[in-house]
Design an enzyme around this catalytic site. Structure first.
Site, mmCIF file in Angstrom:
data_model
loop_
_atom_site.group_PDB
_atom_site.id
_atom_site.type_symbol
_atom_site.label_atom_id
_atom_site.label_comp_id
_atom_site.label_asym_id
_atom_site.label_seq_id
_atom_site.Cartn_x
_atom_site.Cartn_y
_atom_site.Cartn_z
ATOM 1 N N ASP A 9 0.835 -1.267 -0.472
ATOM 2 C CA ASP A 9 0.378 0.026 0.014
ATOM 3 C C ASP A 9 1.551 1.458 0.003
ATOM 4 O OD1 ASP A 9 -2.035 -1.774 0.182
ATOM 5 O OD2 ASP A 9 -2.033 -1.595 1.782
ATOM 6 N N LYS A 85 -6.101 -5.818 -3.837
ATOM 7 C CA LYS A 85 -6.373 -6.388 -3.207
ATOM 8 C C LYS A 85 -7.580 -5.553 -2.398
ATOM 9 C CE LYS A 85 -3.929 -5.189 1.021
ATOM 10 N NZ LYS A 85 -4.333 -3.597 1.040
ATOM 11 N N CYS A 118 -2.802 -3.396 7.597
ATOM 12 C CA CYS A 118 -3.170 -4.297 6.129
ATOM 13 C C CYS A 118 -1.212 -5.152 6.302
ATOM 14 C CB CYS A 118 -2.967 -3.492 4.866
ATOM 15 S SG CYS A 118 -4.636 -2.970 4.195
#
Length: 183
Positions: A9, A85, A118
């Site tokens: 991310d 995702k 995450c």
């Protein structure tokens, strides 16, 4: 080829610190993660760029918004994997585990945003799936968190506790220097 790097991310949407809690720890996280990326590229080892595509229409982490894009230094190159995702875990609803197994990868090194969401979720699942996981703590960062009672916990505390919660059970938390020595 049995040692892969997972970069989680590194998206432009996380540059809006006010949106995520008002303060962020570890301003060196990107630089440390880039050291890992350059070393993995130089060694010809597998690299997985993981990007969050939120299902919430208002989220900054949507691929249909400019803020959902990778930070420029983290844009995948040809031959590197990109995983999209929709939840905190990089393994749920993606091909990540299959891709890693097909490459014969048993060891993972992770870096990313955010430590307590995450990154932690992906580390926990990777450990439970039997991967040998190194989490590069100084190549991760997070933001202040507000508890249900209104207490605001500073980003550094959230980061430190998140690392402490998973170290030794789901992963080994290491420094960027130790991670670089391991390849």
């Amino acid at each position: 080829m049995d040692h892969a790097l997972l970069l989680i991310d590194w998206q432009l949407g996380f540059d809006d610190v006010a949106l995520w809690g008002g303060a962020r720890n570890n301003p060196d996280a990107e630089g440390n993660a880039l050291k890992l990326l350059m070393a993995w590229r130089a060694a010809g080892l597998p690299i997985f760029h993981i990007r969050h595509d939120s299902q919430s229409p208002d989220s900054a982490l949507r691929l249909d918004k400019p803020s959902g894009a990778f930070k420029p230094a983290f844009v995948p190159r040809a031959g590197e994997f990109e995983i999209v995702k929709h939840v905190n875990s990089s393994f749920i609803g993606t091909t990540l585990e299959t891709d890693l197994r097909e490459l014969g990868v048993g060891k993972l090194t992770l870096a990313g945003l955010t430590t307590n969401h995450c990154v932690s979720t992906t580390v926990r699942m990777a450990g439970n799936l039997g991967f040998d996981v190194n989490l590069v703590g100084d190549a991760c960062a997070t933001f202040n968190r507000r508890a249900a009672d209104g207490t605001v916990y500073p980003a550094q505390l959230v980061h430190d506790l998140s690392l402490a919660n998973i170290d030794g059970e789901f992963c080994k938390v290491v420094s960027v220097e130790a991670a670089l020595e391991a390849i």
